[in-house]
Design an enzyme around this catalytic site. Structure first.
Site, PDB file in Angstrom:
ATOM      1  N   GLU A  63       1.415  25.409  -8.538  1.00  0.00           N
ATOM      2  CA  GLU A  63       0.735  26.328  -7.611  1.00  0.00           C
ATOM      3  C   GLU A  63      -0.364  27.098  -8.349  1.00  0.00           C
ATOM      4  O   GLU A  63      -0.158  28.201  -8.834  1.00  0.00           O
ATOM      5  CB  GLU A  63       1.735  27.305  -6.976  1.00  0.00           C
ATOM      6  CG  GLU A  63       1.095  28.089  -5.837  1.00  0.00           C
ATOM      7  CD  GLU A  63       2.060  29.021  -5.127  1.00  0.00           C
ATOM      8  OE1 GLU A  63       3.160  29.266  -5.654  1.00  0.00           O
ATOM      9  OE2 GLU A  63       1.701  29.510  -4.040  1.00  0.00           O
ATOM     10  N   HIS A  80      -4.262  28.631  -0.529  1.00  0.00           N
ATOM     11  CA  HIS A  80      -4.774  29.583  -1.539  1.00  0.00           C
ATOM     12  C   HIS A  80      -6.229  29.363  -1.924  1.00  0.00           C
ATOM     13  O   HIS A  80      -6.825  30.229  -2.559  1.00  0.00           O
ATOM     14  CB  HIS A  80      -3.929  29.606  -2.825  1.00  0.00           C
ATOM     15  CG  HIS A  80      -2.631  30.325  -2.699  1.00  0.00           C
ATOM     16  ND1 HIS A  80      -2.535  31.684  -2.583  1.00  0.00           N
ATOM     17  CD2 HIS A  80      -1.351  29.859  -2.681  1.00  0.00           C
ATOM     18  CE1 HIS A  80      -1.258  32.032  -2.496  1.00  0.00           C
ATOM     19  NE2 HIS A  80      -0.519  30.943  -2.541  1.00  0.00           N
ATOM     20  N   HIS A 120       6.960  24.188   0.660  1.00  0.00           N
ATOM     21  CA  HIS A 120       6.772  25.212  -0.385  1.00  0.00           C
ATOM     22  C   HIS A 120       7.972  26.142  -0.518  1.00  0.00           C
ATOM     23  O   HIS A 120       8.429  26.722   0.451  1.00  0.00           O
ATOM     24  CB  HIS A 120       5.528  26.056  -0.099  1.00  0.00           C
ATOM     25  CG  HIS A 120       5.074  26.855  -1.279  1.00  0.00           C
ATOM     26  ND1 HIS A 120       4.250  26.328  -2.254  1.00  0.00           N
ATOM     27  CD2 HIS A 120       5.347  28.119  -1.664  1.00  0.00           C
ATOM     28  CE1 HIS A 120       4.030  27.248  -3.184  1.00  0.00           C
ATOM     29  NE2 HIS A 120       4.689  28.340  -2.850  1.00  0.00           N
ATOM     30  N   HIS A 134       1.474  25.634   2.482  1.00  0.00           N
ATOM     31  CA  HIS A 134       2.062  26.840   3.083  1.00  0.00           C
ATOM     32  C   HIS A 134       0.967  27.781   3.585  1.00  0.00           C
ATOM     33  O   HIS A 134       0.638  28.771   2.951  1.00  0.00           O
ATOM     34  CB  HIS A 134       3.043  27.534   2.125  1.00  0.00           C
ATOM     35  CG  HIS A 134       2.468  27.977   0.798  1.00  0.00           C
ATOM     36  ND1 HIS A 134       1.797  27.146  -0.051  1.00  0.00           N
ATOM     37  CD2 HIS A 134       2.506  29.179   0.172  1.00  0.00           C
ATOM     38  CE1 HIS A 134       1.428  27.815  -1.128  1.00  0.00           C
ATOM     39  NE2 HIS A 134       1.834  29.061  -1.018  1.00  0.00           N
ATOM     40  N   ASP A 193       9.639  29.024  -3.625  1.00  0.00           N
ATOM     41  CA  ASP A 193       9.429  29.678  -4.920  1.00  0.00           C
ATOM     42  C   ASP A 193      10.724  30.087  -5.617  1.00  0.00           C
ATOM     43  O   ASP A 193      10.721  31.037  -6.397  1.00  0.00           O
ATOM     44  CB  ASP A 193       8.522  30.906  -4.740  1.00  0.00           C
ATOM     45  CG  ASP A 193       7.054  30.548  -4.855  1.00  0.00           C
ATOM     46  OD1 ASP A 193       6.664  29.988  -5.896  1.00  0.00           O
ATOM     47  OD2 ASP A 193       6.298  30.809  -3.905  1.00  0.00           O
ATOM     48  N   HIS A 218      -4.527  29.624  -7.209  1.00  0.00           N
ATOM     49  CA  HIS A 218      -3.628  30.616  -6.622  1.00  0.00           C
ATOM     50  C   HIS A 218      -4.541  31.777  -6.216  1.00  0.00           C
ATOM     51  O   HIS A 218      -5.544  31.537  -5.539  1.00  0.00           O
ATOM     52  CB  HIS A 218      -2.501  31.016  -7.590  1.00  0.00           C
ATOM     53  CG  HIS A 218      -1.434  31.806  -6.906  1.00  0.00           C
ATOM     54  ND1 HIS A 218      -1.260  33.154  -7.100  1.00  0.00           N
ATOM     55  CD2 HIS A 218      -0.518  31.447  -5.977  1.00  0.00           C
ATOM     56  CE1 HIS A 218      -0.283  33.593  -6.310  1.00  0.00           C
ATOM     57  NE2 HIS A 218       0.180  32.581  -5.613  1.00  0.00           N
ATOM     58  N   ASP A 241       7.741  28.943   2.324  1.00  0.00           N
ATOM     59  CA  ASP A 241       7.342  29.973   1.355  1.00  0.00           C
ATOM     60  C   ASP A 241       8.492  30.928   1.040  1.00  0.00           C
ATOM     61  O   ASP A 241       8.258  32.054   0.595  1.00  0.00           O
ATOM     62  CB  ASP A 241       6.113  30.754   1.861  1.00  0.00           C
ATOM     63  CG  ASP A 241       5.294  31.358   0.717  1.00  0.00           C
ATOM     64  OD1 ASP A 241       5.613  31.082  -0.465  1.00  0.00           O
ATOM     65  OD2 ASP A 241       4.366  32.125   0.992  1.00  0.00           O
TER      66      ASP A 241
END
Ligand code: NAG
Ligand code: NAG
Ligand code: NAG
Ligand code: ZN
Length: 439
Positions: free
Chosen positions: A156, A229, A54, A250, A56, A183, A319
């Site tokens: 995600e 999540h 993961h 993650h 971002d 999420h 993450d």
């Protein structure tokens, strides 16, 4: 006799010299040993470069640059934790890039925003020679031989598909190979671990009938189901329902830090039965339950999960660029070797670490593809979510108009839930173009 004396004197001066050498050597030892430990890590990570679950960066490209790739050089990007130089320094060979859109876009333009995030990852991974977009386990392995950083695309949050299996399939066509079911918001069909939003709350229905259809369609397509999540109930329901192994891309251990985003031991046991994978999240708040953490705290999560379900179920999902605080010594994607060094010092074997770095994920990906192949006789699912479950005022559901009502009331029939303006536009569009009106 003189000969013997000479021998003795030579021998004693030899030992004196050796002693001096020994002192010099031992003073160098910490230095040398430090380097050899680091060499060992680099050697291991060169043979088994990391597949990270993961990242971002795409969110930061949106936030900081409005996705204008032409304005930056991805070899060296400031204010972020990820760029090509640092991925290479960290021995990251495959990066799962999240295409994430805020929960606030649910029932609004989540699908458009997701398309735009897919676009930016696809551009990033095709315009730079160091990257390569991959969509299968085989392509991932080939990209390693070509010394490329493989990009995998993962959605995600299930809100990105707007409760539509055709949308899910089209995302697959664009290269998406994994999707987190939620999420921080519930979707109309699955429950989030966070209680930030109160929409779509249900009791005892953590994965609805349509939610199960989403999981089945992901199994059929060969898209990895990601449970980071989701609520524990939803994760449990998916683990019972999925034909393929799933991942937490993650998430860390709830026993070590009792944050709702982490995974409790009873769920880890279910994950093991599913042959799935938990990729440990490095965000300080999930590691130490505080804003500060260090590598020891991170290694505690690895040790614990290994003790509960074994090293063959563990991976890494950093993450980076998705959270603000990271442990001391693990501030960006170049720092992964420090974590591997800590695990070596804690007596993880090179074989176990090769699994954690790479082989576990490859196994899961290949098994997901195997299930897809087994299900290849199945047709695409035509399951639809009941409109009443979506509660989306923007959702337009076209049906042939009821001609009697149209004739007498001048009002086309439709199950769309929209305001008076929407109705008027729909009426005009249908009058002008609908073949149903021309008999
Ligand atoms: C990255 O760019 C900054 C300036 O933006 C520069 O100071 C730094 O040396 C560069 N680093 C590398 C590895 O090129
Ligand atoms: C949900 O399940 C619990 C325990 O299984 C039960 O006590 C409760 O009545 C259920 N609630 C609803 C709304 O079905
Ligand atoms: C991490 O912090 C803990 C205290 O919270 C300390 O005992 C430990 O030695 C630290 N580890 C490192 C590698 O700094
Ligand atoms: Zn996340």
């Amino acid at each position: 006799m003189p000969l013997r004396k000479t021998v003795i004197s030579v021998s004693s001066s030899f030992w004196m010299k050796s002693l001096r050498h020994l002192v010099v050597l031992s003073s160098l030892c910490s230095l040398i040993c430090g380097y050899s430990q680091r060499d060992r890590v680099h050697d291991l990570m060169s043979r088994y470069p990391l597949i990270d679950g993961h990242n971002d960066l795409a969110l930061q490209l949106r936030r900081l640059h409005n996705n204008r790739l032409s304005q930056i050089d991805l070899h060296n990007v400031s204010k972020v934790a990820t760029d090509i130089t640092r991925l290479q320094a960290g021995h990251v060979q495959t990066q799962m890039f999240a295409v994430y859109v805020m929960c606030g876009a649910q029932e609004k333009d989540a699908v458009r925003l997701t398309l735009e995030q897919i676009d930016v990852v696809r551009r990033m991974c095709t315009e730079y020679q160091d990257f390569e977009l991959v969509t299968s386990a085989q392509e991932l392995k080939t990209s390693e031989m070509r010394h490329k950083i493989a990009c995998l695309i993962s959605i995600e949050g299930g809100h990105s598909i707007d409760s539509s299996l055709p949308a899910l399939r089209m995302f697959y066509q664009l290269g998406v190979r994994s999707m987190a079911l939620t999420h921080t918001c519930n979707t109309p069909w699955a429950e989030s671990s966070s209680k930030l939003y109160n929409v779509f709350q249900r009791q005892n229905d953590s994965l609805t009938h349509f939610g199960k259809a989403v999981v089945e369609e992901m199994n059929r397509l060969g898209m990895i189901v990601d449970l980071s999540h989701t609520s524990w109930d939803t994760a449990w329901a998916v683990l019972k329902h999925s034909k393929a192994p799933v991942i937490f891309s993650h998430s860390s251990s709830y026993s070590i830090c009792d944050h709702g985003r982490n995974v409790p031991d009873w769920l880890l046991h279910e994950l093991k039965k599913n042959r799935g994978l938990i990729m440990v999240n490095l965000h300080s708040n999930f590691i130490s339950c505080r804003d500060e953490a260090n590598i020891s705290h991170v290694a505690d999560h690895f040790d614990h999960i290994k003790r509960v379900i074994g090293a063959e179920s563990v991976g890494i999902g950093g993450d980076f660029d998705g959270a603000v605080s990271f442990p001391q010594g693990l501030e960006d994607v170049s720092k992964y070797p420090a974590l591997i060094q800590e695990l070596l010092q804690r007596n993880w074997t090179e074989n176990e670490l090769a699994d954690v770095l790479r082989r576990n994920f490859l196994r899961v990906f290949q098994e997901v593809e195997g299930v897809r192949d087994q299900l290849s006789v199945n047709q695409p699912s035509e399951a639809q979510i009941p409109v009443a479950e979506v509660q989306n005022p923007c959702r337009l559901v076209l049906r042939p108009p009821d001609l009697r009502r149209l004739t007498y009331d001048q009002n086309p029939s439709s199950t769309a839930h929209h305001g008076p303006k929407g109705l008027l536009i729909l009426a005009i569009v249908m009058l002008l173009s609908s073949p149903f009106l021309i008999e």
